[in-house]
Design an enzyme around this catalytic site. Sequence first.
Site, short mmCIF file in Angstrom:
data_model
loop_
_atom_site.label_atom_id
_atom_site.label_comp_id
_atom_site.label_asym_id
_atom_site.label_seq_id
_atom_site.Cartn_x
_atom_site.Cartn_y
_atom_site.Cartn_z
N HIS A 58 7.32 8.75 -51.78
CA HIS A 58 7.67 7.88 -50.39
C HIS A 58 9.26 8.20 -49.98
CE1 HIS A 58 7.26 4.16 -47.92
NE2 HIS A 58 8.69 4.25 -48.25
N GLU A 59 10.17 7.99 -51.28
CA GLU A 59 11.61 8.06 -50.61
C GLU A 59 11.81 9.80 -50.40
OE1 GLU A 59 13.12 5.65 -50.03
OE2 GLU A 59 11.54 3.86 -50.74
N HIS A 62 11.09 10.47 -46.79
CA HIS A 62 12.31 9.95 -45.85
C HIS A 62 13.33 10.86 -45.89
CE1 HIS A 62 10.52 6.04 -45.03
NE2 HIS A 62 10.72 5.69 -46.06
#
Length: 267
Positions: A58-59, A62
């Site tokens: 997820h990170e 980003h």
Amino acid sequence: MTSASTHPDHHRISPVFLALAAIMAVSGWAVWSGLADVTGVAVFFFVVSGWVVSLCLHEYAHARTALRSGDTSVAAKGYLTLNPLKYTHAMLSIVLPVVFVVLGGIGLPGGAVYIERGRIPGRWKHSLISAAGPATNALFAAVLTAPFWLDAMGDVPFAFRHALAFLAMLQVTAAILNLLPVPGLDGYGVLEPWLSPAARRQAEPFAPFGLLVVFGFLWIPGVNGVFWEAIGNVMGVLDVTDLDVGYGYDYFRFWQGEPEVAVTPQP
């Protein structure tokens, strides 16, 4: 000549992430094999390691999107190595989400990577950076549930089926919660570039408390019921039943004793 954004050490996968992936693989094998007296423990490690792996992805989404959009600082900060220890708030990003999973069986998101927004031109790019994380959770959920909606669960052991269902449910909850337009969550990050400067200034003080506000609302019975009904509907679209998820949660909480499952629940 290499820069901070192209240096190979800034893109090399971290041994920490590889260790997490190895734990997920080994515990998944143990669940599949049905090793005597360790199935519940194996499900616990499979789900927790899989959940942390998903947080790292997820990170990473980003950070990778930010890099392509113009913020080359994410490379030097170690965000592209998938190392959770490099995150800005390891407690909020890893520890608390895992605690929420253990205590309540819900995938709450956490904030982690710091993006230097001033380096990035264009509102669409800012929105895409924020949307990249929840999109990764949604994609992970689709992958985990592929055996369900492809009708390929015939020979899959019960415990592994239920563990997949529970882990997939965590991805769905994380994606939906993260897309809420609440300051501090990715859903607000998608909308923020399109708000007026005055509106952004008014919302900014609430950003550190957005996750706590969401968690507080989930304690309200009416809100909680609507939320879980929505989650159940999404899981139903993915051909995963409430029984699959429920048994997965029971296996996960191995300290309460493993569930007795005689037949595979059918949709």
